[in-house]
Motif scaffolding. Structure first.
Motif, PDB file in Angstrom:
ATOM      1  N   HIS A 232       0.875  -1.016  -0.051  1.00 51.28           N
ATOM      2  CA  HIS A 232       0.054   0.084   0.012  1.00 51.28           C
ATOM      3  C   HIS A 232       0.918   1.132   0.092  1.00 51.28           C
ATOM      4  O   HIS A 232       1.791   1.468   1.039  1.00 51.28           O
ATOM      5  N   TRP A 325      -7.785   5.761  -4.651  1.00 49.34           N
ATOM      6  CA  TRP A 325      -8.276   6.575  -3.745  1.00 49.34           C
ATOM      7  C   TRP A 325      -8.140   6.358  -2.243  1.00 49.34           C
ATOM      8  O   TRP A 325      -7.743   7.354  -1.301  1.00 49.34           O
ATOM      9  N   PHE A 326      -7.758   5.047  -2.098  1.00 51.94           N
ATOM     10  CA  PHE A 326      -7.377   4.734  -0.387  1.00 51.94           C
ATOM     11  C   PHE A 326      -5.877   5.446  -0.454  1.00 51.94           C
ATOM     12  O   PHE A 326      -5.758   5.808   0.865  1.00 51.94           O
ATOM     13  N   GLU A 327      -5.082   5.151  -1.320  1.00 51.63           N
ATOM     14  CA  GLU A 327      -3.783   5.996  -0.991  1.00 51.63           C
ATOM     15  C   GLU A 327      -3.877   7.169  -0.900  1.00 51.63           C
ATOM     16  O   GLU A 327      -3.098   7.910   0.123  1.00 51.63           O
ATOM     17  N   THR A 330      -5.227   7.742   2.881  1.00 49.34           N
ATOM     18  CA  THR A 330      -4.167   7.614   3.908  1.00 49.34           C
ATOM     19  C   THR A 330      -3.094   8.852   3.917  1.00 49.34           C
ATOM     20  O   THR A 330      -2.554   9.223   4.983  1.00 49.34           O
TER      21      THR A 330
END
Length: 361
Positions: A232, A325-327, A330
């Motif tokens: 990730h 989008w998740f990166e 975070t």
């Protein structure tokens, strides 16, 4: 001779005694440890008023900082709905929609665009230049007319301390932290590694070294001819752009607010656990009744506005063309943690506040 009927005097006296009793009750019910004490000094009323929580950003700060998730949400939605962006296949290795400059769905989808090369890649340099210009030119720091009759070395020192802490967070997350930076450490902890992309036989020895995990950072992997894959990848662009903008807005915003004589609605916890307005600890020279308009931002403040504007534009471009989008989420969360530690935590930790101070105070 007083012609007022005795019954009227009695009623007036009773009302006075009742009002005084209510005032004493309101004052006695204000516990020093209560985070929301009633206040009559500022409102002239016996109706209790609630302070903003010292543990959270003020409504004004929340409204301004909401700009960053709004830009990320808009950019991500645009990338999903735009036919041009959707046609450019997303490459998880390069974390972008541009596998080749000729195939890029837009100029800012290319990593060699001028703003990315000369501004974002050197983002902390420009952040530092803008901040230095502000503290060296604004009346709050250098004294003179409109600054209360003198400069304050303490304000300058605490502002530089906050810059050092925010810079340390940026450096540890993206550059070096007793070895690989924190973002690269997180990438490896989530299963990422450096995979060999060189195919020539003369590179086999280097390839073997890469496969054994000797390369521990994205920069070293790229320099050795490898590709950073598998884990990730917290968006370093989002982290830096939000951290830079949040830092500059916090430093300039509160100085500007107080310089123009606006009400400071931050709350702080005192050593005796009483919750009070941030103004109780403000340097007397920062109290404003309205400064000259041309001094409100000064030259450095205008430089800060330019840097923040470019940061927001590149944050939008990152949201559209780069990372999942998740990166991006975070990256936003990581920067929010750093900003909270420097600008909110001192409000309820008096010992820390003595070291880092509060912007504008």
């Amino acid at each position: 001779m007083d012609d007022t009927p005795p019954s009227t005097n009695l009623r007036s006296s009773a009302k006075t005694r009742r009002a005084l009793a209510e005032e004493r009750h309101a004052m006695s019910s204000s516990s020093p440890s209560s985070p929301y004490p009633p206040s009559t000094a500022t409102t002239g009323s016996l109706v209790p008023t609630r302070r903003n929580s010292p543990f959270l950003p003020t409504p004004l700060e929340t409204a301004i900082l909401a700009l960053f998730p709004a830009l990320l949400a808009f950019g991500t939605l645009f990338s999903v709905l735009s036919p041009q962006v959707r046609r450019a296949e997303f490459d998880p290795t390069t974390q972008s929609h541009a596998q080749h400059p000729d195939e890029a769905p837009g100029y800012f989808a290319r990593k060699d665009n001028l703003l990315n090369v000369f501004f974002v890649k050197r983002g902390w340099f420009w952040t530092t230049v803008a901040f230095a210009a502000f503290v060296l030119t604004h009346p709050t720091f250098r004294g003179g007319r409109g600054a209360g009759g003198g400069s304050s070395p303490k304000r300058f020192v605490t502002a530089c301390t906050r810059w050092a802490l925010i810079t340390g967070a940026w450096f540890a997350a993206t550059q070096w932290c007793f070895g690989p930076p924190l973002i690269d450490r997180h990438f490896m902890l989530t299963g990422g590694r450096c995979e060999v992309v060189l195919q020539e036989a003369r590179e086999l020895e280097k390839a073997a070294a890469l496969d054994t995990g000797h390369v521990l950072s994205a920069l070293a992997c790229k320099s050795a001819g490898g590709a950073w894959k598998g884990g990730h990848d917290i968006s370093g662009h989002v982290f830096m752009l939000v951290l830079s903008s949040g830092f500059l807005l916090s430093e300039v915003g509160w100085v500007y607010w107080r310089h123009r004589g606006r009400r400071d609605d931050r709350s702080i916890v005192m050593h005796d656990r009483a919750v009070k307005g941030a103004g109780v600890e403000a340097d007397s020279t920062t109290e404003r009744t309205g400064g000259r308009p041309e001094d409100a931002l000064a030259l450095g403040g205008k430089a800060v506005a330019v840097v923040v504007g470019l940061n927001c534009w590149m944050l939008l471009m990152t949201a559209i063309y780069f990372h999942t989008w998740f990166e991006k989420v975070t990256g936003l969360v990581a920067s929010a943690i750093a900003l909270y530690a420097v600008y909110i935590l001192p409000r309820f930790v008096p010992a820390l506040r003595q070291i880092v101070g509060l912007p504008g105070a």
